[in-house]
Scaffold this active site. Structure first.
Site, PDB file in Angstrom:
ATOM      1  N   SER A  17       0.784  -1.239   0.000  1.00  0.00           N
ATOM      2  CA  SER A  17       0.000   0.000   0.000  1.00  0.00           C
ATOM      3  C   SER A  17       0.815   1.287   0.000  1.00  0.00           C
ATOM      4  O   SER A  17       0.233   2.365  -0.140  1.00  0.00           O
ATOM      5  CB  SER A  17      -0.964   0.007   1.188  1.00  0.00           C
ATOM      6  OG  SER A  17      -2.092  -0.788   0.914  1.00  0.00           O
TER       7      SER A  17
ATOM      8  N   LYS B  81       0.291   3.751  -2.762  1.00  0.00           N
ATOM      9  CA  LYS B  81      -0.699   4.825  -2.738  1.00  0.00           C
ATOM     10  C   LYS B  81      -0.038   6.207  -2.694  1.00  0.00           C
ATOM     11  O   LYS B  81      -0.674   7.208  -3.035  1.00  0.00           O
ATOM     12  CB  LYS B  81      -1.642   4.643  -1.550  1.00  0.00           C
ATOM     13  CG  LYS B  81      -2.559   3.418  -1.682  1.00  0.00           C
ATOM     14  CD  LYS B  81      -3.476   3.290  -0.480  1.00  0.00           C
ATOM     15  CE  LYS B  81      -4.530   2.200  -0.677  1.00  0.00           C
ATOM     16  NZ  LYS B  81      -3.998   0.840  -0.491  1.00  0.00           N
TER      17      LYS B  81
ATOM     18  N   SER C 139      -6.053   3.507   4.324  1.00  0.00           N
ATOM     19  CA  SER C 139      -5.532   2.744   3.189  1.00  0.00           C
ATOM     20  C   SER C 139      -6.649   2.093   2.375  1.00  0.00           C
ATOM     21  O   SER C 139      -6.538   0.944   1.930  1.00  0.00           O
ATOM     22  CB  SER C 139      -4.546   1.663   3.676  1.00  0.00           C
ATOM     23  OG  SER C 139      -3.704   1.247   2.627  1.00  0.00           O
TER      24      SER C 139
END
Length: 407
Positions: free
Chosen positions: A104, A107, A161
């Site tokens: 993640s 991102k 997230s």
């Protein structure tokens, strides 16, 4: 003859001299060897040009730290970087340019790409396609048909997230091509930043074929994010409200920030956590101390005795203890290289000292060694030529005196 020799020397292919055996990388301090995990997806072959971005010392699979500095703490991450957000100096790292899977923390590339494109005050509608994420993966809890401000989406992305939020932001910023356009923009942004070892296959960081990054690239991406005032506010936010959606009969709720650095590390500025079975724990965190802002990036970390944010905190402590002029390389400036693939030439910003800028040059990293080699070969050739000419003159003089010596 002299012209012919010189021409031959200058037109012959030059092969740089290499050491008989390259020095082995310095092992990175670790509490234990990395635990075996799922087989990672195929990554590109190591590119010596890409590995040299930021400075030649960063092109190592092992530890690189300034001379005469304390040994970094033992962390379970397979690669990491500590850098100065303001000066761009890299304070140290472990395998800075080694390929790894992002999870993640991908991102952050989405944020660096879409923050300038999307109006935070615009209200947008979530689609069923946005909610098409891996079952059980992280999500905020947005609903199809729900209407939310872009700012709310950013908070959901960076605090919790949310993978459905990543899909929505990529779609909204991707133009007519939707999410595919968003992914294309993310990869273009990576190259604009000089992050040539980064490729996004999903906007959320959920594992996808051909998705990879490096600790150095993550530092470049994080620096671009922290340059944005909206991003700094979002990642420092501890709680945010997700509004109710009356038409979908859903109540509002509150989300909190899952980055524990914010709560437990003095001076924390924020960052991003990540985890997949393939990537293991990944982490990006930043903090400020005595007017100095540092960022840490970790990839491939296992939780042995510390969580990802704790490993990051230990490395931040190490970085803050170093002198302000400590450096092993630099974070290149955005836009320093703009080719669609790693360039064959590097600008001065890609070399040590380049953080302060400089005049553009087309010089290849091997140009100086090759030029030096050509000078050496030229000198040797001229020496041989001059020696041959002198020897020939002596033979002719000796031959001309022979008759008189006999008379």
């Amino acid at each position: 003859m002299a012209v012919a020799v010189i021409a031959a020397l200058l037109t012959s292919p030059l092969v740089p001299a290499t050491r008989a055996s390259a020095a082995a990388p310095v092992p990175c301090p670790r509490p234990a060897p990395p635990a075996p995990g799922p087989t990672p997806s195929a990554t590109p072959s190591p590119d010596p040009v890409a590995r040299a971005i930021g400075g030649a010392r960063l092109a190592t699979a092992g530890l690189v730290v300034p001379p005469q500095t304390p040994t970094p703490p033992k962390v379970a991450a397979t690669s990491w970087v500590v850098a100065d957000l303001d000066t761009g100096e890299v304070l140290g790292g472990c395998g800075p340019h080694e390929y790894a899977t992002p999870a993640s923390v991908q991102k952050l590339l989405l944020a660096a790409t879409m923050l300038p494109r999307l109006d935070p005050n615009e209200v947008v509608t979530i689609t069923a396609g946005d909610l098409d994420i891996e079952p059980g993966s992280s999500a905020v809890g947005l609903v199809a048909g729900g209407r939310y401000r872009i700012e709310t989406l950013w908070l959901g992305l960076l605090l919790r997230s949310g993978n459905e939020v990543a899909n929505a932001l990529a779609r909204l910023g991707g133009g007519a091509d939707g999410m595919a356009g968003g992914l294309r923009a993310m990869n273009e942004q990576a190259r604009q930043l000089g992050a040539y070892q980064t490729h996004a296959a999903t906007p959320s960081g959920l594992d996808g074929p051909g998705q990879f990054t490096s600790a150095y690239d993550l530092a470049l991406i994080a620096r671009a994010c922290f340059d944005d005032e909206h991003f700094r506010r979002y990642v420092a936010t501890r709680e945010a409200d997700i509004p109710a959606q009356p038409k979908q009969r859903t109540k509002g709720f509150t989300i909190d920030n899952d980055n524990q650095l914010l709560y437990r590390y003095p001076g924390a500025l924020g960052g991003k956590t990540g985890y997949t079975d393939l990537a293991r724990h990944t982490y990006v965190g930043a903090a400020e101390r005595n007017g100095r802002r540092l960022v840490v990036t970790l990839l491939g970390a296992d939780v042995i005795d510390q969580r990802g944010w704790q490993q990051g905190a230990a490395l931040l402590d190490w970085g803050f203890a170093l002198p302000r002029d400590a450096s092993v390389g630099v974070l290149v400036r955005p836009g320093a290289t703009t080719a669609s693939a790693p360039p064959s030439t590097l600008p001065p910003q890609a070399l040590p000292g380049g953080a302060s800028g400089g005049e553009a040059t087309d010089r290849h990293p091997l140009a100086d060694p090759l030029r030096s080699a050509s000078y050496v070969l030229l000198a040797v050739g001229l020496t041989v030529l001059v020696g041959a000419l002198i020897s020939r003159r002596r033979r002719l003089r000796t031959a001309g005196r022979a008759p008189t010596s006999r008379g």
